[in-house]
Design an enzyme around this catalytic site. Structure first.
Site, mmCIF file in Angstrom:
data_model
loop_
_atom_site.group_PDB
_atom_site.id
_atom_site.type_symbol
_atom_site.label_atom_id
_atom_site.label_comp_id
_atom_site.label_asym_id
_atom_site.label_seq_id
_atom_site.Cartn_x
_atom_site.Cartn_y
_atom_site.Cartn_z
ATOM 1 N N GLU A 47 0.854 -1.196 0.000
ATOM 2 C CA GLU A 47 0.000 0.000 0.000
ATOM 3 C C GLU A 47 0.891 1.248 0.000
ATOM 4 O OE1 GLU A 47 -2.193 0.668 3.654
ATOM 5 O OE2 GLU A 47 -3.673 1.950 2.641
ATOM 6 N N ASN A 107 -7.185 5.996 -2.610
ATOM 7 C CA ASN A 107 -6.093 5.084 -2.274
ATOM 8 C C ASN A 107 -6.285 3.902 -3.226
ATOM 9 O OD1 ASN A 107 -4.269 3.347 -1.090
ATOM 10 N ND2 ASN A 107 -4.837 3.879 1.008
ATOM 11 N N LYS A 124 -9.654 1.850 -2.593
ATOM 12 C CA LYS A 124 -9.900 1.419 -1.215
ATOM 13 C C LYS A 124 -11.253 1.918 -0.712
ATOM 14 C CE LYS A 124 -7.518 1.409 3.285
ATOM 15 N NZ LYS A 124 -6.237 1.861 3.958
ATOM 16 N N GLU A 143 -6.709 8.976 6.930
ATOM 17 C CA GLU A 143 -7.126 8.523 5.598
ATOM 18 C C GLU A 143 -8.468 9.117 5.213
ATOM 19 O OE1 GLU A 143 -5.444 4.078 6.104
ATOM 20 O OE2 GLU A 143 -6.093 4.578 4.088
ATOM 21 N N CYS A 169 -5.381 -2.974 2.631
ATOM 22 C CA CYS A 169 -5.157 -2.746 4.048
ATOM 23 C C CYS A 169 -6.386 -2.935 4.918
ATOM 24 C CB CYS A 169 -4.540 -1.361 4.251
ATOM 25 S SG CYS A 169 -3.661 -1.277 5.804
ATOM 26 N N ASN A 194 -0.264 -0.890 5.209
ATOM 27 C CA ASN A 194 0.637 -0.071 6.032
ATOM 28 C C ASN A 194 -0.028 -0.018 7.405
ATOM 29 O OD1 ASN A 194 1.914 2.602 3.833
ATOM 30 N ND2 ASN A 194 1.736 0.427 3.478
HETATM 31 N N1 ING Z 1 -3.942 0.789 8.316
HETATM 32 C C1 ING Z 1 -4.477 0.071 9.402
HETATM 33 C C2 ING Z 1 -5.161 -1.241 8.997
HETATM 34 O O1 ING Z 1 -6.360 -1.338 8.864
HETATM 35 C C3 ING Z 1 -5.862 0.054 11.415
HETATM 36 C C4 ING Z 1 -5.385 0.898 10.252
HETATM 37 C C5 ING Z 1 -4.969 -0.684 12.188
HETATM 38 C C6 ING Z 1 -7.199 -0.011 11.683
HETATM 39 C C7 ING Z 1 -5.431 -1.485 13.233
HETATM 40 C C8 ING Z 1 -7.691 -0.789 12.745
HETATM 41 C C9 ING Z 1 -6.812 -1.535 13.511
HETATM 42 O O2 ING Z 1 -4.395 -2.187 8.889
HETATM 43 C C10 ING Z 1 -4.480 1.110 7.118
HETATM 44 N N2 ING Z 1 -3.671 1.794 6.269
HETATM 45 O O3 ING Z 1 -5.620 0.827 6.807
#
Ligand code: ING
Length: 310
Positions: A47, A107, A124, A143, A169, A194
């Protein structure tokens, strides 16, 4: 009979704010060449593969963030990826920040075949985080500020020997993502992520638990839709923010068959026999034989949870 696609997942180590597109593309080219040398048919990049994870930075004037976006693909910085892919006869999937001609911000992930034609595009759908600055967070995850939700749904494409789909992601955390592609017969889902190693809202949550969530989502998506899943991380310390690694390839039984060992640029490879999807698609997950859609209405008619009254 087997329909084997040799898949390479090209995990990226950290990309810093000051790293130029050219410098980053050179790193991606190195991994593409490694994958091609290993006779891979396709290489998956991560990503926001061209830049640092810029949604961690708050900017009042959104227009100032447009420098992180690509107008046009390929463009001068990324054309070497297309030219090299064509020369080496390898397909690839690349995720980047897309600024469209009519000024929309997505994205976005593209699927490029071995002749360097863009055969698929995905934007996305599930944007995590928030749109305004939130001081209580240890770091920001904006985001929702810089991207619009994807407007292309979850398509799949018959290309390079199989039925391929993409997601990005946070999409992997929502079973609907995989199921909509499963209902189109997807055999290989390619995704980049990421993902911060730690939780900005729950400091006590361990890196091990976060990695567990990461793999759990992808393994469940693979098994419950009888497909291969390839997950590609951007890993390591970006500007003091650690991103998890754990890039992997998962078979239709939901088993991790290849796993990155580092937090750096690293290529992992597996021969994915797409015919291995068939058994589960014809038995346990024969959707047509077993699903009862008359009971699933809430899934697409109601957004949030509504518990029974106290
Ligand atoms: N990053 C993270 C993901 O969904 C996140 C954001 C992390 C959301 C952990 C909830 C819990 O892997 C991206 N870029 O979506």
């Amino acid at each position: 009979m087997s329909r084997t696609v040799r898949v390479a997942v090209a995990q990226s180590g950290p990309i810093q704010k000051t790293d130029s597109r050219e410098h980053v593309v050179a790193r991606l080219l190195e991994m593409m060449k490694q994958a091609a040398a290993g006779k891979c048919n396709i290489v998956l990049f991560t990503e926001l593969a061209l830049t640092t994870f810029f949604p961690r930075y708050y900017e009042e004037d959104r227009g100032k963030m447009d420098d992180w976006f690509e107008s046009g693909m390929p463009n001068s910085a990324t054309r070497p990826l297309f030219d090299t892919a064509r020369e080496l006869g390898i397909g690839f999937s690349l995720v980047f920040a897309e600024l469209t001609a009519d000024q929309h911000h997505y994205n976005t992930q593209i699927l490029v075949d071995t002749q360097a034609n863009i055969v698929g595009r995905y934007r996305k759908v599930h944007l995590p985080g928030h749109a305004e600055y939130e001081p209580e967070r240890a770091w920001q995850h904006l985001e929702k500020r810089y991207f619009e939700p994807g407007n292309l749904g979850f398509p799949v494409w018959r290309t390079m020997g199989g039925v391929m789909g993409m997601c990005i992601c946070n999409d992997r955390r929502w079973p609907e993502t995989f199921r909509v592609m499963g209902l189109q017969g997807v055999e290989l889902v390619m995704l980049g992520y990421n993902t911060p190693t730690l939780n900005s809202m729950k400091p006590e949550e361990t890196a091990a638990t976060r990695m567990h969530h990461n793999h759990l989502c992808m393994q469940a998506g693979a098994y419950q839709n009888a497909c291969w899943v390839a997950g590609c991380a951007k890993a390591g310390d970006e500007d003091g923010h650690d991103l998890m690694a754990g890039s992997c390839i998962i078979n239709p039984d939901g088993e991790i068959v290849a796993l990155a060992q580092s937090n750096e640029d690293e290529v992992i490879v597996h021969d994915c026999d797409l015919d291995e999807c068939a058994f589960l698609k014809k038995t346990t997950f024969d959707f047509d034989a077993h699903r009862r859609i008359e009971h699933y209405g809430l899934i697409s008619s109601q957004t949030g949870a509504v518990p029974p009254p106290e």
